[in-house]
Design an enzyme around this catalytic site. Structure first.
Site, PDB file in Angstrom:
ATOM      1  N   GLU A 225      26.416  41.871 -10.376  1.00  0.00           N
ATOM      2  CA  GLU A 225      27.762  42.919 -10.813  1.00  0.00           C
ATOM      3  C   GLU A 225      27.514  42.996 -12.576  1.00  0.00           C
ATOM      4  O   GLU A 225      27.830  43.720 -13.339  1.00  0.00           O
ATOM      5  CB  GLU A 225      28.784  43.151  -9.927  1.00  0.00           C
ATOM      6  N   CYS A 235      17.204  49.038  -9.641  1.00  0.00           N
ATOM      7  CA  CYS A 235      15.718  49.158  -9.425  1.00  0.00           C
ATOM      8  C   CYS A 235      15.828  49.481  -8.138  1.00  0.00           C
ATOM      9  O   CYS A 235      16.209  48.751  -7.291  1.00  0.00           O
ATOM     10  CB  CYS A 235      15.873  47.359  -9.864  1.00  0.00           C
ATOM     11  N   CYS A 240      14.270  43.654  -5.345  1.00  0.00           N
ATOM     12  CA  CYS A 240      15.209  42.967  -6.499  1.00  0.00           C
ATOM     13  C   CYS A 240      16.859  42.521  -6.493  1.00  0.00           C
ATOM     14  O   CYS A 240      17.143  43.559  -5.835  1.00  0.00           O
ATOM     15  CB  CYS A 240      14.724  43.245  -7.785  1.00  0.00           C
ATOM     16  N   CYS A 259      13.039  41.118 -10.126  1.00  0.00           N
ATOM     17  CA  CYS A 259      11.553  41.804 -10.738  1.00  0.00           C
ATOM     18  C   CYS A 259      11.264  41.216 -12.430  1.00  0.00           C
ATOM     19  O   CYS A 259      12.276  40.597 -12.998  1.00  0.00           O
ATOM     20  CB  CYS A 259      11.851  42.766 -10.317  1.00  0.00           C
ATOM     21  N   CYS A 262      12.769  43.193 -14.670  1.00  0.00           N
ATOM     22  CA  CYS A 262      14.677  43.299 -14.774  1.00  0.00           C
ATOM     23  C   CYS A 262      15.075  41.529 -15.592  1.00  0.00           C
ATOM     24  O   CYS A 262      15.468  41.422 -16.231  1.00  0.00           O
ATOM     25  CB  CYS A 262      15.217  43.011 -13.480  1.00  0.00           C
TER      26      CYS A 262
END
Length: 305
Positions: A225, A235, A240, A259, A262
């Site tokens: 969040e 994603c 992820c 990932c 990200c």
């Protein structure tokens, strides 16, 4: 117009830094900036990304046709970045927490500081009494608080020093409006505030037996969040932390690891040392018996050596 975004378990649920300018503002518009070259760190850990399979009935993406977000799109978007004036993440406990729950909040604070490589502080808990009867109700034998009230009438009024993000953590269950049974949380990304509940993460009751599993859920929800507050979208390409999720079972099977794409997004925003962050996370997971997270960090550390 302020966007207030309702999320139903929207969680799942560098050694080589990006070459970006050092000049930072509270909000960043990179639309005219050149996309930085991908650092070797991200190319190396990309080998450990696990591609998402086709969604099945019940999965988040089965009924939601999300477009995802490329690194280029993220880099050119407006999103908050740390500044000298705003660089601390805050957690605000709301309610009466037992000893095990307090321990999880301590571990959450430690984790968020490692995860975002930003100073993180837990504020003194506030009582559920701040919520009037008009923003409470009983549902299936337990009390619920109106999430919107906590967001706009409690959290928005909190202005701790150098706040970049504030996450409220409620002991009690939450609901967004009368026709809804419950909600896992509510957030205003415009105001960089959000509130989540631990009520449904604990399988009825937090015990020493389910402590590690419930802690993993709390770490996933909170870092996911707050990741949204830094401008990361869901994603849709790899397993992820920023995957959306429909259920606790989907959350449990989704990775606690970001990932490579990200991670690159977050690093372009916060400008931390990727290797240090990775090593800190690996040590944290090992220290707290979170085997899945430890093994994922270990795999990344191996490929960058």
């Amino acid at each position: 117009m302020k966007k207030i975004i309702l999320f139903l378990l929207i969680i799942f649920c560098s050694c080589n830094k990006e070459k970006v300018k050092e000049t930072r503002k509270e909000t960043l518009n990179n639309t005219s900036k050149e996309i930085p070259e991908e650092a070797s760190y991200f190319k190396q850990i990309k080998n450990n990304d696990v591609k998402l399979g086709e969604p099945v009935y019940g999965d988040w993406l089965y009924t939601r046709k999300e477009k995802g977000q490329t690194f280029d799109q993220y880099f050119k978007s407006r999103h908050i970045v740390p500044t000298k004036e705003a660089n601390i993440i805050y957690v605000l406990p709301i309610g009466n927490f037992n000893a095990l729950q307090k321990k999880q909040i301590e571990l959450l604070n430690e984790y968020l500081e490692i995860y975002f490589q930003l100073k993180t502080k837990t504020l003194a808990p506030i009582s559920n009494d701040v919520v009037p009867n008009s923003a409470r109700r009983m549902m299936d034998g337990h009390e619920q608080l109106l999430a919107g009230y906590l967001l706009t009438d409690v959290l928005k009024e909190q202005k701790p020093s150098k706040r970049i993000a504030l996450m409220g953590l409620s002991e009690l269950d939450l609901y967004p409006k009368p026709e809804w049974n419950y909600v896992f949380g509510l957030a205003s990304y415009h105001d960089k505030i959000g509130v989540s509940s631990i009520y449904r993460l604990q399988d009825g009751e937090l015990t020493s037996e389910n402590f590690d599993l419930c802690l993993s859920r709390l770490l996933k929800i909170s870092s996911h969040e707050i990741g949204h507050m830094f401008g990361l979208h869901h994603c849709i390409t790899a397993n992820c932390l920023m995957n959306g999720t429909n259920s606790m079972s989907e959350t449990d099977k989704n990775a606690i690891r970001l990932c490579s794409v990200c991670q690159r997004k977050l690093n372009s925003c916060i400008l931390y040392d990727n290797k240090k962050r990775l090593e800190d996370l690996e040590k944290y997971f090992k220290r707290n018996n979170l085997t899945e997270g430890f093994e994922l960090m270990k795999k990344d550390r191996v490929v960058i050596q």
